[in-house]
Design a protein around this motif. Structure first.
Motif, PDB file in Angstrom:
ATOM      1  N   ILE A   9     -26.422 -26.407  14.679  1.00 39.95           N
ATOM      2  CA  ILE A   9     -27.516 -27.258  14.208  1.00 39.95           C
ATOM      3  C   ILE A   9     -27.184 -27.853  12.848  1.00 39.95           C
ATOM      4  O   ILE A   9     -27.387 -29.049  12.604  1.00 39.95           O
ATOM      5  CB  ILE A   9     -28.831 -26.459  14.147  1.00 39.95           C
ATOM      6  CG1 ILE A   9     -29.245 -26.004  15.553  1.00 39.95           C
ATOM      7  CG2 ILE A   9     -29.931 -27.295  13.515  1.00 39.95           C
ATOM      8  CD1 ILE A   9     -29.484 -27.131  16.526  1.00 39.95           C
ATOM      9  N   VAL A  10     -26.653 -27.004  11.942  1.00 41.44           N
ATOM     10  CA  VAL A  10     -26.247 -27.506  10.628  1.00 41.44           C
ATOM     11  C   VAL A  10     -25.180 -28.583  10.773  1.00 41.44           C
ATOM     12  O   VAL A  10     -25.222 -29.626  10.100  1.00 41.44           O
ATOM     13  CB  VAL A  10     -25.736 -26.348   9.747  1.00 41.44           C
ATOM     14  CG1 VAL A  10     -25.079 -26.893   8.468  1.00 41.44           C
ATOM     15  CG2 VAL A  10     -26.872 -25.412   9.383  1.00 41.44           C
ATOM     16  N   CYS A  16     -25.236 -36.229  11.473  1.00 41.49           N
ATOM     17  CA  CYS A  16     -26.165 -37.363  11.404  1.00 41.49           C
ATOM     18  C   CYS A  16     -25.984 -38.131  10.097  1.00 41.49           C
ATOM     19  O   CYS A  16     -25.987 -39.373  10.099  1.00 41.49           O
ATOM     20  CB  CYS A  16     -27.600 -36.871  11.533  1.00 41.49           C
ATOM     21  SG  CYS A  16     -28.050 -36.331  13.199  1.00 41.49           S
ATOM     22  N   PHE A  17     -25.821 -37.403   8.990  1.00 36.59           N
ATOM     23  CA  PHE A  17     -25.581 -38.084   7.715  1.00 36.59           C
ATOM     24  C   PHE A  17     -24.217 -38.770   7.715  1.00 36.59           C
ATOM     25  O   PHE A  17     -24.076 -39.896   7.214  1.00 36.59           O
ATOM     26  CB  PHE A  17     -25.685 -37.094   6.560  1.00 36.59           C
ATOM     27  CG  PHE A  17     -27.081 -36.607   6.312  1.00 36.59           C
ATOM     28  CD1 PHE A  17     -28.114 -37.495   6.089  1.00 36.59           C
ATOM     29  CD2 PHE A  17     -27.371 -35.256   6.321  1.00 36.59           C
ATOM     30  CE1 PHE A  17     -29.409 -37.051   5.867  1.00 36.59           C
ATOM     31  CE2 PHE A  17     -28.660 -34.797   6.099  1.00 36.59           C
ATOM     32  CZ  PHE A  17     -29.682 -35.700   5.875  1.00 36.59           C
ATOM     33  N   ALA A 158     -32.091 -40.314  12.478  1.00 34.82           N
ATOM     34  CA  ALA A 158     -30.727 -40.798  12.304  1.00 34.82           C
ATOM     35  C   ALA A 158     -30.196 -41.403  13.602  1.00 34.82           C
ATOM     36  O   ALA A 158     -29.566 -42.472  13.594  1.00 34.82           O
ATOM     37  CB  ALA A 158     -29.819 -39.666  11.836  1.00 34.82           C
ATOM     38  N   ILE A 159     -30.437 -40.750  14.729  1.00 30.44           N
ATOM     39  CA  ILE A 159     -29.947 -41.264  16.008  1.00 30.44           C
ATOM     40  C   ILE A 159     -30.618 -42.589  16.352  1.00 30.44           C
ATOM     41  O   ILE A 159     -29.971 -43.542  16.809  1.00 30.44           O
ATOM     42  CB  ILE A 159     -30.167 -40.219  17.120  1.00 30.44           C
ATOM     43  CG1 ILE A 159     -29.220 -39.028  16.896  1.00 30.44           C
ATOM     44  CG2 ILE A 159     -29.938 -40.831  18.497  1.00 30.44           C
ATOM     45  CD1 ILE A 159     -29.423 -37.888  17.869  1.00 30.44           C
ATOM     46  N   VAL A 160     -31.940 -42.684  16.120  1.00 25.49           N
ATOM     47  CA  VAL A 160     -32.649 -43.936  16.383  1.00 25.49           C
ATOM     48  C   VAL A 160     -32.102 -45.058  15.501  1.00 25.49           C
ATOM     49  O   VAL A 160     -31.872 -46.187  15.970  1.00 25.49           O
ATOM     50  CB  VAL A 160     -34.166 -43.761  16.163  1.00 25.49           C
ATOM     51  CG1 VAL A 160     -34.876 -45.108  16.151  1.00 25.49           C
ATOM     52  CG2 VAL A 160     -34.760 -42.872  17.245  1.00 25.49           C
ATOM     53  N   LEU A 255     -21.100 -37.796  14.445  1.00 24.61           N
ATOM     54  CA  LEU A 255     -21.777 -36.663  15.082  1.00 24.61           C
ATOM     55  C   LEU A 255     -20.773 -35.611  15.549  1.00 24.61           C
ATOM     56  O   LEU A 255     -20.969 -34.401  15.350  1.00 24.61           O
ATOM     57  CB  LEU A 255     -22.603 -37.162  16.271  1.00 24.61           C
ATOM     58  CG  LEU A 255     -23.784 -38.090  15.927  1.00 24.61           C
ATOM     59  CD1 LEU A 255     -24.391 -38.673  17.202  1.00 24.61           C
ATOM     60  CD2 LEU A 255     -24.843 -37.350  15.129  1.00 24.61           C
ATOM     61  N   PHE A 256     -19.680 -36.061  16.151  1.00 25.32           N
ATOM     62  CA  PHE A 256     -18.675 -35.135  16.695  1.00 25.32           C
ATOM     63  C   PHE A 256     -18.023 -34.308  15.589  1.00 25.32           C
ATOM     64  O   PHE A 256     -17.912 -33.078  15.700  1.00 25.32           O
ATOM     65  CB  PHE A 256     -17.613 -35.940  17.455  1.00 25.32           C
ATOM     66  CG  PHE A 256     -16.431 -35.128  17.900  1.00 25.32           C
ATOM     67  CD1 PHE A 256     -16.549 -34.226  18.952  1.00 25.32           C
ATOM     68  CD2 PHE A 256     -15.203 -35.264  17.277  1.00 25.32           C
ATOM     69  CE1 PHE A 256     -15.453 -33.463  19.362  1.00 25.32           C
ATOM     70  CE2 PHE A 256     -14.113 -34.517  17.679  1.00 25.32           C
ATOM     71  CZ  PHE A 256     -14.236 -33.610  18.725  1.00 25.32           C
ATOM     72  N   LEU A 257     -17.633 -34.955  14.504  1.00 24.22           N
ATOM     73  CA  LEU A 257     -16.955 -34.226  13.433  1.00 24.22           C
ATOM     74  C   LEU A 257     -17.909 -33.293  12.695  1.00 24.22           C
ATOM     75  O   LEU A 257     -17.495 -32.243  12.200  1.00 24.22           O
ATOM     76  CB  LEU A 257     -16.298 -35.208  12.459  1.00 24.22           C
ATOM     77  CG  LEU A 257     -15.101 -35.983  13.009  1.00 24.22           C
ATOM     78  CD1 LEU A 257     -14.509 -36.897  11.941  1.00 24.22           C
ATOM     79  CD2 LEU A 257     -14.028 -35.043  13.542  1.00 24.22           C
ATOM     80  N   GLY A 258     -19.175 -33.675  12.611  1.00 20.31           N
ATOM     81  CA  GLY A 258     -20.149 -32.764  12.017  1.00 20.31           C
ATOM     82  C   GLY A 258     -20.263 -31.474  12.815  1.00 20.31           C
ATOM     83  O   GLY A 258     -20.306 -30.371  12.254  1.00 20.31           O
ATOM     84  N   VAL A 259     -20.304 -31.590  14.152  1.00 23.96           N
ATOM     85  CA  VAL A 259     -20.385 -30.411  15.011  1.00 23.96           C
ATOM     86  C   VAL A 259     -19.096 -29.590  14.918  1.00 23.96           C
ATOM     87  O   VAL A 259     -19.139 -28.349  14.846  1.00 23.96           O
ATOM     88  CB  VAL A 259     -20.659 -30.828  16.464  1.00 23.96           C
ATOM     89  CG1 VAL A 259     -20.544 -29.626  17.408  1.00 23.96           C
ATOM     90  CG2 VAL A 259     -22.056 -31.450  16.583  1.00 23.96           C
ATOM     91  N   ILE A 260     -17.945 -30.261  14.900  1.00 26.11           N
ATOM     92  CA  ILE A 260     -16.671 -29.551  14.764  1.00 26.11           C
ATOM     93  C   ILE A 260     -16.623 -28.778  13.449  1.00 26.11           C
ATOM     94  O   ILE A 260     -16.176 -27.621  13.393  1.00 26.11           O
ATOM     95  CB  ILE A 260     -15.487 -30.545  14.840  1.00 26.11           C
ATOM     96  CG1 ILE A 260     -15.368 -31.117  16.249  1.00 26.11           C
ATOM     97  CG2 ILE A 260     -14.179 -29.862  14.428  1.00 26.11           C
ATOM     98  CD1 ILE A 260     -15.026 -30.099  17.312  1.00 26.11           C
TER      99      ILE A 260
END
Length: 294
Positions: A9-10, A16-17, A158-160, A255-260
């Motif tokens: 989640i973090v 998103c940022f 952020a997604i919107v 989004l992908f790199l934030g999750v990674i």
């Protein structure tokens, strides 16, 4: 598993940022061919303006109970910072379009230091808290995790904003004019389109996205002059991985790199600070234009 879910989640929130900021950078670079190093400082400016509206405007006006709420800040701050971006483009950047892009990068780098120095002089280097609006207090029970409601709002907003920007650029007549103006401005002007106005509005829109992200970040991060500088280097890495100027690349890669990054904090915390730059290095060796670049 609880740690894994919380870090995911973090990572998604950080992503998103990253997506919002890299999207603004991609819009500016793709349309204006300017590497906007001032983007992080304008993100910080957005957060500070929201904090000033909540805590300082009332005393300045002599009404201690007067505040500019979070919701009004979310609307007004991007407009104010966007207007500042228009002034910057009209007075400074427009003189650099026909020279090497390095000059634009150096100018925006100087602007970033000026903005950061001004806020440090006025408010010091200490971080300042920004209250979460009453409507977004509380948690959402996902069954396996209690998720703060404000975090849910940040992800949704952020997604919107990202998808709305992509639709504007890729699926509207205005977006078609913008893309055409970057390829052949003289031809677009022959059709009666005011290309300088398009360029100015593009820069203003790009920095307004940074300010919007700053307002979203204010209740999560400490509002401080360094908050933009700490984030902008990562965001540039995200832009490089996604492809310089690629709108969809910025969104997906952010989004992908934030999750990674979040997953790395669970399985190998020591590498969490460098994993994005490691991925950037690999992508540059294999596909220099980026995953979504041309």
């Amino acid at each position: 598993m609880g740690t894994l879910y919380s870090q995911l989640i973090v990572g998604l929130i950080n992503g998103c940022f990253y997506a919002l900021l890299s999207l603004g950078l991609a819009v500016i670079f793709g349309m204006l061919n300017i590497v906007n190093f001032a983007h992080g400082a304008l993100f910080m400016t957005g957060a500070f303006l929201a904090w000033i509206g909540l805590t300082q405007v009332g005393p300045w006006l002599g009404y201690d109970n007067f505040q500019i709420s979070y919701w009004w800040a979310l609307l007004l701050v991007p407009l104010i910072v966007g207007a500042l971006g228009v002034v910057i483009e009209r007075t400074m950047l427009k003189h650099l379009y026909r020279v090497d892009p390095l000059y634009g990068m150096l100018l925006t780098f100087a602007l970033a230091w000026i903005l950061e120095g001004l806020f440090r002089h006025w408010y010091g280097a200490t971080g300042r808290p920004y209250e979460i609006p009453d409507e977004l207090y509380g948690v959402v029970d996902l069954g396996f995790l209690l998720l703060p409601l404000y975090r849910v709002w940040v992800v949704a907003a952020a997604i919107v904003a990202c998808l709305g920007t992509w639709l504007l650029i890729e699926r509207t007549k205005l977006g078609a004019y913008l893309r055409a103006a970057t390829e052949n401005p003289k031809l677009v002007e022959a059709f009666g389109i005011n290309v300088p106005v398009l360029v100015t509005l593009t820069y203003g829109f790009g920095v307004a996205l940074a300010a919007f992200a700053g307002v979203l970040a204010a209740p999560i991060m400490q509002v401080s002059p360094k908050m933009g500088a700490d984030l902008i280097i990562i965001v540039f890495a995200v832009v490089v991985v996604g492809g310089m100027g690629s709108i969809m690349g910025s969104i997906v890669t952010g989004l992908f790199l934030g999750v990674i990054e979040g997953l790395t904090k669970v399985f190998y915390p020591e590498a969490s600070a460098i994993v994005i730059f490691l991925i950037m290095s690999i992508v540059l060796m294999i596909r220099p234009a980026g995953l979504f670049g041309r």
